[in-house]
Design a protein around this motif. Structure first.
Motif, PDB file in Angstrom:
ATOM      1  N   THR A  76       0.823  -1.211   0.000  1.00  0.00           N
ATOM      2  CA  THR A  76       0.000   0.000   0.000  1.00  0.00           C
ATOM      3  C   THR A  76       0.860   1.267   0.000  1.00  0.00           C
ATOM      4  OG1 THR A  76      -0.190  -0.240   2.389  1.00  0.00           O
ATOM      5  CG2 THR A  76      -2.069  -0.936   1.088  1.00  0.00           C
ATOM      6  N   ARG A  77       2.061   1.186   0.557  1.00  0.00           N
ATOM      7  CA  ARG A  77       2.945   2.347   0.573  1.00  0.00           C
ATOM      8  C   ARG A  77       3.392   2.725  -0.835  1.00  0.00           C
ATOM      9  NH1 ARG A  77       6.859   0.665   4.730  1.00  0.00           N
ATOM     10  NH2 ARG A  77       4.979   0.607   6.003  1.00  0.00           N
ATOM     11  N   VAL A  81      -4.063   4.308  -5.326  1.00  0.00           N
ATOM     12  CA  VAL A  81      -5.283   3.710  -5.843  1.00  0.00           C
ATOM     13  C   VAL A  81      -6.373   4.762  -5.998  1.00  0.00           C
ATOM     14  CG1 VAL A  81      -7.056   1.968  -5.426  1.00  0.00           C
ATOM     15  CG2 VAL A  81      -4.707   1.542  -4.701  1.00  0.00           C
ATOM     16  N   LEU A  83     -10.315   4.528  -6.559  1.00  0.00           N
ATOM     17  CA  LEU A  83     -11.408   3.558  -6.618  1.00  0.00           C
ATOM     18  C   LEU A  83     -12.642   4.206  -7.229  1.00  0.00           C
ATOM     19  CD1 LEU A  83     -11.103   1.997  -3.072  1.00  0.00           C
ATOM     20  CD2 LEU A  83     -10.434   0.929  -5.207  1.00  0.00           C
ATOM     21  N   SER A  86     -15.679   5.405  -4.174  1.00  0.00           N
ATOM     22  CA  SER A  86     -15.369   5.722  -2.786  1.00  0.00           C
ATOM     23  C   SER A  86     -15.329   7.233  -2.660  1.00  0.00           C
ATOM     24  CB  SER A  86     -14.054   5.097  -2.345  1.00  0.00           C
ATOM     25  OG  SER A  86     -12.984   5.750  -2.932  1.00  0.00           O
ATOM     26  N   TYR A 101      -3.977  12.636   3.548  1.00  0.00           N
ATOM     27  CA  TYR A 101      -3.384  11.548   2.777  1.00  0.00           C
ATOM     28  C   TYR A 101      -1.863  11.678   2.698  1.00  0.00           C
ATOM     29  CZ  TYR A 101      -7.488   8.858   1.655  1.00  0.00           C
ATOM     30  OH  TYR A 101      -8.575   8.025   1.760  1.00  0.00           O
ATOM     31  N   PHE A 104      -0.114   9.863   5.431  1.00  0.00           N
ATOM     32  CA  PHE A 104      -0.081   8.392   5.394  1.00  0.00           C
ATOM     33  C   PHE A 104       1.224   7.848   4.807  1.00  0.00           C
ATOM     34  CE2 PHE A 104      -5.002   8.263   4.694  1.00  0.00           C
ATOM     35  CZ  PHE A 104      -5.186   8.701   5.987  1.00  0.00           C
ATOM     36  N   TYR A 105       1.954   8.710   4.082  1.00  0.00           N
ATOM     37  CA  TYR A 105       3.096   8.214   3.305  1.00  0.00           C
ATOM     38  C   TYR A 105       4.402   8.856   3.768  1.00  0.00           C
ATOM     39  CZ  TYR A 105      -0.694   6.622   0.320  1.00  0.00           C
ATOM     40  OH  TYR A 105      -1.820   6.010  -0.139  1.00  0.00           O
ATOM     41  N   SER A 140      -9.798  12.656  -6.308  1.00  0.00           N
ATOM     42  CA  SER A 140      -9.487  11.257  -5.982  1.00  0.00           C
ATOM     43  C   SER A 140      -8.254  10.788  -6.753  1.00  0.00           C
ATOM     44  CB  SER A 140     -10.724  10.381  -6.183  1.00  0.00           C
ATOM     45  OG  SER A 140     -10.601   9.574  -7.305  1.00  0.00           O
ATOM     46  N   LEU A 143      -5.338  12.201  -4.759  1.00  0.00           N
ATOM     47  CA  LEU A 143      -5.067  11.412  -3.553  1.00  0.00           C
ATOM     48  C   LEU A 143      -4.369  10.097  -3.894  1.00  0.00           C
ATOM     49  CD1 LEU A 143      -8.383  11.982  -1.550  1.00  0.00           C
ATOM     50  CD2 LEU A 143      -6.175  13.095  -1.222  1.00  0.00           C
ATOM     51  N   ALA A 144      -4.635   9.580  -5.115  1.00  0.00           N
ATOM     52  CA  ALA A 144      -3.960   8.345  -5.529  1.00  0.00           C
ATOM     53  C   ALA A 144      -2.488   8.598  -5.793  1.00  0.00           C
ATOM     54  CB  ALA A 144      -4.633   7.774  -6.781  1.00  0.00           C
TER      55      ALA A 144
ATOM     56  N   LYS B  82     -20.087   5.118   2.290  1.00  0.00           N
ATOM     57  CA  LYS B  82     -19.550   5.972   1.225  1.00  0.00           C
ATOM     58  C   LYS B  82     -18.206   5.484   0.708  1.00  0.00           C
ATOM     59  CE  LYS B  82     -21.708  10.275   2.570  1.00  0.00           C
ATOM     60  NZ  LYS B  82     -21.471  11.502   3.332  1.00  0.00           N
ATOM     61  N   GLY B  83     -17.705   4.376   1.220  1.00  0.00           N
ATOM     62  CA  GLY B  83     -16.440   3.855   0.720  1.00  0.00           C
ATOM     63  C   GLY B  83     -15.213   4.554   1.294  1.00  0.00           C
ATOM     64  N   VAL B  84     -15.429   5.379   2.336  1.00  0.00           N
ATOM     65  CA  VAL B  84     -14.284   6.050   2.966  1.00  0.00           C
ATOM     66  C   VAL B  84     -13.342   5.004   3.575  1.00  0.00           C
ATOM     67  CG1 VAL B  84     -13.584   7.624   4.811  1.00  0.00           C
ATOM     68  CG2 VAL B  84     -15.604   8.151   3.432  1.00  0.00           C
ATOM     69  N   ARG B  87     -11.517   2.922   0.847  1.00  0.00           N
ATOM     70  CA  ARG B  87     -10.395   3.658   0.285  1.00  0.00           C
ATOM     71  C   ARG B  87      -9.194   3.619   1.233  1.00  0.00           C
ATOM     72  NH1 ARG B  87      -6.479   5.300  -1.335  1.00  0.00           N
ATOM     73  NH2 ARG B  87      -5.955   7.141  -2.558  1.00  0.00           N
ATOM     74  N   THR B  90      -6.698   0.789   1.252  1.00  0.00           N
ATOM     75  CA  THR B  90      -5.653   0.726   0.237  1.00  0.00           C
ATOM     76  C   THR B  90      -4.490   1.672   0.566  1.00  0.00           C
ATOM     77  OG1 THR B  90      -6.612   2.457  -1.160  1.00  0.00           O
ATOM     78  CG2 THR B  90      -7.389   0.217  -1.524  1.00  0.00           C
ATOM     79  N   THR B  91      -4.497   2.243   1.774  1.00  0.00           N
ATOM     80  CA  THR B  91      -3.369   3.078   2.204  1.00  0.00           C
ATOM     81  C   THR B  91      -2.619   2.358   3.327  1.00  0.00           C
ATOM     82  OG1 THR B  91      -4.451   4.221   4.032  1.00  0.00           O
ATOM     83  CG2 THR B  91      -4.838   5.108   1.829  1.00  0.00           C
ATOM     84  N   PRO B  92      -1.380   2.789   3.600  1.00  0.00           N
ATOM     85  CA  PRO B  92      -0.625   2.129   4.677  1.00  0.00           C
ATOM     86  C   PRO B  92      -1.294   2.296   6.048  1.00  0.00           C
ATOM     87  CG  PRO B  92       0.804   3.580   3.380  1.00  0.00           C
ATOM     88  CD  PRO B  92      -0.592   3.832   2.924  1.00  0.00           C
ATOM     89  N   VAL B  93      -2.159   3.281   6.191  1.00  0.00           N
ATOM     90  CA  VAL B  93      -2.742   3.559   7.493  1.00  0.00           C
ATOM     91  C   VAL B  93      -3.844   2.560   7.853  1.00  0.00           C
ATOM     92  CG1 VAL B  93      -4.090   5.234   8.787  1.00  0.00           C
ATOM     93  CG2 VAL B  93      -2.155   5.978   7.451  1.00  0.00           C
TER      94      VAL B  93
END
Lengths: 238, 243
Positions: A76-77, A81, A83, A86, A101, A104-105, A140, A143-144, B82-84, B87, B90-93
């Motif tokens: 995931t790192r 993605v 989607l 979402s 976001y 997260f990285y 979105s 964010l990907a 809502k798919g939050v 989503r 699919t992140t490292p968190v």
């Protein structure tokens, strides 16, 4: 040699319904790889197995040499993605979503630059719920990409975008690929696949019908455009 | 995790209904009750206490139930709908931390709201602070865990944000009734009182009233809260779906 995604004999069913029967393909480093198919062909399930959202029943999936299930954090790192359905909280602002976001990285991209590239400059303070459909879509995508991924998986990239925004997004994707990012594109939109993709896997009823460049698919079907080739290869009326 | 928690906190404050129901409403009830002479009479059936004395623990439990059952489930179930959460998978968190961030926001709000209740009750209406303060705090902590676990169970069982709203309310009203919001537990008929003691609200209110009067809460009440916390959390974890 240089492949970043390897899928072999992937099989996934839900209850008695087979979503993906037997899918194999490899994606090379720096490629733009298209996954095409009719509704219900198994595209989304295939992608969900790629990004670790679903565990395959059979077969193997390797992303950057790793198992998306077992090495979830590692995969995931490095994989960004987008989607299809979402959303974000209505009151979350564009700038806040980007900062969230980014957190997260380990080495995130510059938010301002990315938003500008996606035509969202000056929208930092707009709540998600107030964005138009196209703007939501572009956020979105941002964010990907914000985690500087090595692979970007984009599901229905330009759905809902007007022709100008679509072309800008295509240019952006081409630019990102030029920076060495591998891109997996799931699409219904044939002109997009024809224009962007180096290679395409055409999936039908849970199996890969054919893999090749857009030109090869067109030649193989003996049709003038990729859309005609798609209709002719998937057999029925699309 | 800090950015995530601050983001969730900001969204919670921006939504306004959370702070209004979790902090504003209980304070408003306290101010209304505090101004009614009926609530300030010393009563023999309450062991010489005023009705307001017994209501402060009830309002504290009301805060916890409000946040856990009416505020938390719609937010989390809405995120799932809502798919939050999908989503975030699919992140490292990952989505577990969003859950944790939400729980932190709820606990912070509870701390602010309970502190406001105790202080207003003390300084505006002369209700003495809980005399067994450590026991009071321990009870609040266990009650918060028990009710939040029930809230997560509601979230797990409800398909979407609206359903979570409805299901939360369906659980909330009987619980606050059994916690004595409309009829103090001491004045309930015996059967109802036993039933009340078996619920997280009843156990919490009884334990907090003991602590207010200077006694260490009865161990049975604390065990009841722990059992609810553990049972509901295990069930919620088994039922919970990210999408």
């Amino acid at each position: 040699m240089g492949s970043v995604i390897e899928v072999e004999h992937l099989h996934k069913s839900y209850g008695g319904t087979v979503a993906v029967d037997d899918v194999s393909f490899t994606v090379g480093q720096g490629e733009i790889f298209g996954i095409l198919g009719r509704n219900g062909a198994g595209k989304t399930t295939t992608v969900e197995c790629l990004v670790g959202l679903r565990r395959p029943d059979r077969g193997t999936v390797r992303v950057l040499g790793r198992d998306p299930q077992r090495d979830h954090a590692e995969v995931t790192r490095r994989v960004g993605v987008q989607l299809q359905d979402s959303q974000l909280p209505e009151r979350l602002r564009v700038g806040e979503a980007m900062r969230l976001y980014q957190s997260f990285y380990p080495e995130p991209a510059d938010s301002r630059e990315l938003l500008a590239q996606l035509g969202l400059a000056g929208r930092e303070r707009t709540p998600y719920g107030k964005l138009s459909g196209g703007q939501k879509q572009r956020l979105s995508i941002a964010l990907a990409l914000v985690g500087r991924p090595r692979i970007a998986v984009l599901d229905e990239l330009t759905t809902g975008l007007d022709p100008h925004a679509r072309r800008d997004t295509w240019d952006l994707i081409a630019g990102i690929r030029a920076g060495g990012v591998t891109i997996v594109l799931v699409t219904h939109f044939m002109p997009e696949a024809e224009r962007l993709c180096d290679r395409i896997a055409l999936i039908d009823a849970g199996r890969v019908l054919v893999t090749g460049s857009p030109g090869e698919l067109i030649a193989r079907a003996g049709q003038p455009t990729l859309e005609d080739a798609f209709v002719s290869l998937t057999g029925r009326n699309a | 995790m800090i950015t995530l928690t601050l983001t969730e906190l900001r969204l919670f404050l921006r939504e306004r209904s959370g702070p209004a129901f979790g902090v504003g409403l209980p304070l408003l009830l306290l101010v209304i009750f505090g101004n009614l002479p009926f609530y300030n009479k010393h009563r023999d059936d309450l062991g010489g206490l005023t009705l307001l004395d017994t209501y402060v623990p009830i309002l504290v439990a009301f805060v916890l139930a409000m946040l856990a059952l009416n505020v938390l489930p719609p937010v989390l179930a809405g995120y799932r709908e809502k798919g939050v959460l999908r989503r975030l998978r699919t992140t490292p968190v990952g989505p577990v931390r969003v859950l944790a961030a939400q729980l932190i926001v709820m606990l912070l709000t509870a701390v602010v709201s309970v502190a406001a209740l105790l202080l207003v009750a003390r300084f505006a209406f002369g209700v003495v602070l809980p005399r067994q303060f450590a026991g009071f705090l321990l009870t609040i902590l266990l009650a918060a865990l028990a009710l939040l676990a029930v809230g997560l169970l509601v979230t797990a069982a409800a398909p979407g944000g609206r359903a979570a709203n409805a299901l939360g309310a369906v659980v909330f009203y009987p619980l606050v009734f059994l916690g004595g919001l409309f009829l103090p537990i001491q004045t309930m008929p015996a059967t109802l009182r036993h039933l009340s003691h078996a619920t997280p609200m009843g156990a919490a209110v009884t334990a907090m009233q003991d602590a207010s009067n200077g006694h260490w809460p009865h161990w049975l009440a604390l065990v009841t809260l722990l059992a609810w916390a553990a049972g509901a959390a295990v069930l919620a974890a088994r039922l919970f779906r990210w999408e």
